[in-house]
Scaffold this motif. Structure first.
Motif, PDB file in Angstrom:
ATOM      1  N   SER A 221      40.351  45.292  40.434  1.00  0.00           N
ATOM      2  CA  SER A 221      40.971  46.572  40.770  1.00  0.00           C
ATOM      3  C   SER A 221      40.157  47.702  40.165  1.00  0.00           C
ATOM      4  CB  SER A 221      42.419  46.637  40.274  1.00  0.00           C
ATOM      5  OG  SER A 221      42.481  46.515  38.869  1.00  0.00           O
ATOM      6  N   VAL A 222      40.153  48.837  40.861  1.00  0.00           N
ATOM      7  CA  VAL A 222      39.460  50.043  40.422  1.00  0.00           C
ATOM      8  C   VAL A 222      40.441  51.191  40.607  1.00  0.00           C
ATOM      9  CG1 VAL A 222      37.433  51.499  40.712  1.00  0.00           C
ATOM     10  CG2 VAL A 222      37.286  49.072  41.243  1.00  0.00           C
ATOM     11  N   PHE A 223      40.728  51.932  39.542  1.00  0.00           N
ATOM     12  CA  PHE A 223      41.763  52.966  39.643  1.00  0.00           C
ATOM     13  C   PHE A 223      41.576  54.011  38.544  1.00  0.00           C
ATOM     14  CE2 PHE A 223      43.284  49.752  36.731  1.00  0.00           C
ATOM     15  CZ  PHE A 223      43.978  50.444  35.745  1.00  0.00           C
TER      16      PHE A 223
ATOM     17  N   ILE B 169      38.204  49.782  35.610  1.00  0.00           N
ATOM     18  CA  ILE B 169      37.841  48.617  36.422  1.00  0.00           C
ATOM     19  C   ILE B 169      38.336  47.346  35.738  1.00  0.00           C
ATOM     20  CG2 ILE B 169      35.958  47.248  37.396  1.00  0.00           C
ATOM     21  CD1 ILE B 169      34.279  49.784  37.478  1.00  0.00           C
ATOM     22  N   ARG B 170      39.100  46.547  36.457  1.00  0.00           N
ATOM     23  CA  ARG B 170      39.407  45.187  36.036  1.00  0.00           C
ATOM     24  C   ARG B 170      38.528  44.276  36.870  1.00  0.00           C
ATOM     25  NH1 ARG B 170      45.181  42.105  35.144  1.00  0.00           N
ATOM     26  NH2 ARG B 170      44.308  40.010  34.894  1.00  0.00           N
TER      27      ARG B 170
ATOM     28  N   SER C 204      43.487  60.827  42.977  1.00  0.00           N
ATOM     29  CA  SER C 204      42.414  59.834  43.002  1.00  0.00           C
ATOM     30  C   SER C 204      42.820  58.667  43.879  1.00  0.00           C
ATOM     31  CB  SER C 204      42.095  59.341  41.588  1.00  0.00           C
ATOM     32  OG  SER C 204      43.169  58.571  41.075  1.00  0.00           O
ATOM     33  N   LEU C 205      41.819  57.951  44.368  1.00  0.00           N
ATOM     34  CA  LEU C 205      42.042  56.737  45.139  1.00  0.00           C
ATOM     35  C   LEU C 205      42.011  55.540  44.203  1.00  0.00           C
ATOM     36  CD1 LEU C 205      39.666  57.377  48.190  1.00  0.00           C
ATOM     37  CD2 LEU C 205      42.135  57.771  48.083  1.00  0.00           C
ATOM     38  N   SER C 206      42.509  54.426  44.686  1.00  0.00           N
ATOM     39  CA  SER C 206      42.408  53.175  43.949  1.00  0.00           C
ATOM     40  C   SER C 206      42.216  52.041  44.941  1.00  0.00           C
ATOM     41  CB  SER C 206      43.650  52.929  43.091  1.00  0.00           C
ATOM     42  OG  SER C 206      44.793  52.758  43.910  1.00  0.00           O
TER      43      SER C 206
ATOM     44  N   GLN D  59      27.179  45.079  40.929  1.00  0.00           N
ATOM     45  CA  GLN D  59      28.499  45.022  41.541  1.00  0.00           C
ATOM     46  C   GLN D  59      29.522  45.264  40.430  1.00  0.00           C
ATOM     47  OE1 GLN D  59      29.231  41.741  44.421  1.00  0.00           O
ATOM     48  NE2 GLN D  59      27.211  40.984  43.853  1.00  0.00           N
ATOM     49  N   LEU D  60      30.207  46.399  40.491  1.00  0.00           N
ATOM     50  CA  LEU D  60      31.119  46.747  39.411  1.00  0.00           C
ATOM     51  C   LEU D  60      32.248  45.735  39.268  1.00  0.00           C
ATOM     52  CD1 LEU D  60      31.418  50.643  39.684  1.00  0.00           C
ATOM     53  CD2 LEU D  60      29.722  49.240  38.492  1.00  0.00           C
ATOM     54  N   CYS D  61      32.701  45.159  40.394  1.00  0.00           N
ATOM     55  CA  CYS D  61      33.777  44.175  40.304  1.00  0.00           C
ATOM     56  C   CYS D  61      33.300  42.865  39.667  1.00  0.00           C
ATOM     57  CB  CYS D  61      34.364  43.888  41.691  1.00  0.00           C
ATOM     58  SG  CYS D  61      35.704  45.009  42.162  1.00  0.00           S
ATOM     59  N   MET D  62      32.015  42.611  39.661  1.00  0.00           N
ATOM     60  CA  MET D  62      31.484  41.399  39.050  1.00  0.00           C
ATOM     61  C   MET D  62      31.213  41.593  37.558  1.00  0.00           C
ATOM     62  SD  MET D  62      31.357  38.910  41.226  1.00  0.00           S
ATOM     63  CE  MET D  62      30.341  37.781  40.271  1.00  0.00           C
ATOM     64  N   TRP D  63      30.542  42.675  37.202  1.00  0.00           N
ATOM     65  CA  TRP D  63      30.071  42.838  35.828  1.00  0.00           C
ATOM     66  C   TRP D  63      30.574  44.111  35.153  1.00  0.00           C
ATOM     67  CZ3 TRP D  63      26.399  41.513  39.743  1.00  0.00           C
ATOM     68  CH2 TRP D  63      26.080  40.144  39.773  1.00  0.00           C
TER      69      TRP D  63
END
Length: 409
Positions: A151-153, A158-159, A276-278, A298-302
Motif C-alpha cells: 500500500s502507498v498512502f 509505503i508498506r 492525496s491519492l492512495s 520498485q517501491l513496493c518491492m524495496w
C-alpha cells in the motif's frame, strides 16, 4: 389560409432532410463508438522489439537488429493507420504516430519493406482456466497461491510486499511495480510547497498484454479524478469463455475504484483521501516476482531509497510542538486505537498537513490491509524502534514545515 399555405410550403421540404439526418447519425454511431485500440498497437510493437539486442557486436549483427527494428516500426505504422478514424481525438494515438515518424528517420528506415511477423502463440490447447489465475494455480500446484500486499498512502507512506514500512520524501514519477504482467507508477508532488512532505497526486496502472487473456489496458487516476473506468472508457476487458479478465467497479464514484485482474489473481484499489491519492494491491508472489534484474527500482518491492527516508516516529523536536502533537495523537487514537504504523502515519500526516481529513488515508489503508491480508495477525505492523537512514536536509525542511503549521494554529 394563405399564410398557412405558405407555412406548409416552407416546413414540408424539411421533413425528408430530418429523416436523412437521423439516418446518417444512426449509420455513424458504430464508427463513433468504435474503441481506440492504440494500446494494442503499442504493445505489439514492444513485443516485436523485445528480443532485439540494444546494439553492439559485429556490424552484420547491428544491421540485422536495425532491419528487425525497421520491420517492427513499419508494422507499428500500419497498425496506427488502421486506428486513424476511431483514434482521431486520442492524444496517445497522435503521440504514437509522431513517434513512429521520428524513429523511422532516426534509424534510416525505408518506408516500404518487410513487416514484423506476429509473435507465435504458445503451442497446445488452452484450458478453460488459463485466464483464471487462482484456479489454474491450484490445478498446477495443488494449493492456493501465496498473496502479497502493498500500500502507498498519505505523506508518503509505503508498506512493501515484505511488510517493511517506509515514509518517503520522493518527488516526481516513481515505479511502484514493474513486472512482466503489471506496471504501476506513482507521481508525487509537494503537499504545500517545498517545506512539506510529498503526497500522491497521480496513479498510472498498465496491465500488460497477455495474448491468451487481454490486450494491454491503461488506467489513470489524478487528484479529484478517480474514474471508475479504464482510459478508453471501458469497464471490463478480455472476455474469454464467459469470464472477463479485467473489471472495474466503484462504491464511491470519483473517490474509489477497484480493479480486479483475474488472469493474474490481482486486486488494485485506488482511493482519494483528503488531498492525496492512495493505492493498495493484493497480488500472488509468483506475479510479483516475475521481473528481471533491470527492473531494480520498485517501491513496493524495496521501499524508498535510503537517502529519501523520513522518520515516521516522532522526531526529537516534535516533543516541543504541543499542543499540535497531542491533538494529532488524540485524534488518531480515536480512529486507530492500535499503536501500529498506521497510527504513526496518521499522527505524522496530521502534524505535517494540519488537515484533519488527511487522517483518513491511514484509516483507509488499514481497512484495505484487513481486506487483502488473510492472516489477520499480520495486518498490524509495529513501528520500528528507529528509522533508517534519514536525509538531514529533508528532516530540517520537515521540521520547519511542522513549526509553520504550529505557528499558524
Amino acid at each position: 389560409m394563405e399564410s398557412q399555405a405558405v407555412l406548409r410550403v416552407v416546413l414540408l421540404p424539411w421533413k425528408p432532410c430530418i429523416h436523412l439526418t437521423l439516418l446518417l447519425v444512426q449509420l455513424s454511431l458504430p464508427e463513433v463508438r468504435a474503441s481506440c485500440h492504440i494500446l494494442r498497437c503499442n504493445s505489439e510493437f514492444v513485443a516485436a522489439t523485445f528480443d532485439l539486442s540494444s546494439g553492439g557486436g559485429s556490424a552484420v549483427s547491428r544491421e540485422v537488429v536495425n532491419a528487425g527494428y525497421c520491420s517492427a516500426l513499419r508494422t507499428y505504422a500500419i497498425c496506427t493507420k488502421k486506428m486513424a478514424r476511431p483514434c482521431r481525438g486520442d492524444l496517445a494515438y497522435h503521440s504514437a504516430v509522431q513517434g513512429i515518424e521520428d524513429l523511422l528517420i532516426q534509424h534510416h528506415c525505408p518506408r516500404v519493406g518487410p513487416t514484423a511477423q506476429p509473435r507465435p502463440l504458445p503451442q497446445g490447447t488452452l484450458s478453460a482456466d488459463t485466464c483464471l489465475y487462482e484456479k489454474s494455480f491450484y490445478s498446477r500446484e495443488g494449493r492456493l497461491p501465496e498473496f502479497l500486499h502493498c500500500s502507498v498512502f498519505g505523506d508518503l507512506h509505503i508498506r512493501t510486499f515484505d511488510n517493511d514500512f517506509h515514509t518517503c520524501a520522493v518527488q516526481g514519477a516513481w515505479p511502484l511495480i514493474d513486472n512482466e504482467y503489471l506496471y504501476i507508477q506513482a507521481t508525487t508532488s509537494p503537499a504545500r510547497g517545498e517545506a512539506y512532505p510529498t503526497v500522491l497526486t497521480k496513479i498510472t496502472v498498465i496491465f500488460k498484454n497477455w495474448r491468451q487473456c487481454i490486450d494491454q489496458q491503461l488506467y489513470q487516476a489524478e487528484l479529484d479524478n478517480v474514474p471508475a473506468a479504464f482510459a478508453d472508457g471501458s469497464v471490463w476487458s478480455g472476455e474469454r469463455r464467459g469470464h472477463r479478465s479485467l473489471t472495474v467497479r466503484t462504491e464511491s464514484p470519483g473517490r474509489h475504484t477497484e480493479i480486479r485482474a483475474v488472469h493474474i489473481g490481482t486486486l488494485v484499489v485506488v482511493r482519494q483521501s483528503g488531498r492525496s491519492l492512495s493505492l493498495s494491491i493484493r497480488s500472488p508472489r509468483e506475479i510479483v516476482d516475475a521481473f528481471g534484474p533491470d527492473h531494480d527500482l520498485q517501491l513496493c518491492m524495496w521501499g524508498c531509497p535510503a537517502s529519501q527516508k523520513l522518520n515516521t516516529l516522532r522526531p526529537p523536536l516534535l516533543n516541543s510542538l504541543a499542543p499540535a502533537a497531542v491533538s494529532a495523537e488524540d485524534h488518531c487514537a480515536l480512529l486507530l486505537p492500535a499503536q501500529d504504523v498506521y497510527y504513526q502515519a496518521c499522527v505524522f500526516d496530521l502534524i505535517t498537513s494540519g488537515d484533519l481529513n488527511s487522517s483518513m488515508a491511514a484509516v483507509s489503508a488499514l481497512q484495505d490491509a484487513r481486506n487483502m491480508i488473510s492472516n489477520k495477525e499480520r495486518v498490524h505492523l509495529l513501528p520500528a524502534s528507529h528509522a533508517g537512514n534519514t536525509n538531514p536536509c529533508v528532516m530540517l525542511l520537515l521540521l520547519l514545515g511542522m513549526l509553520g503549521v504550529v505557528g499558524g494554529a
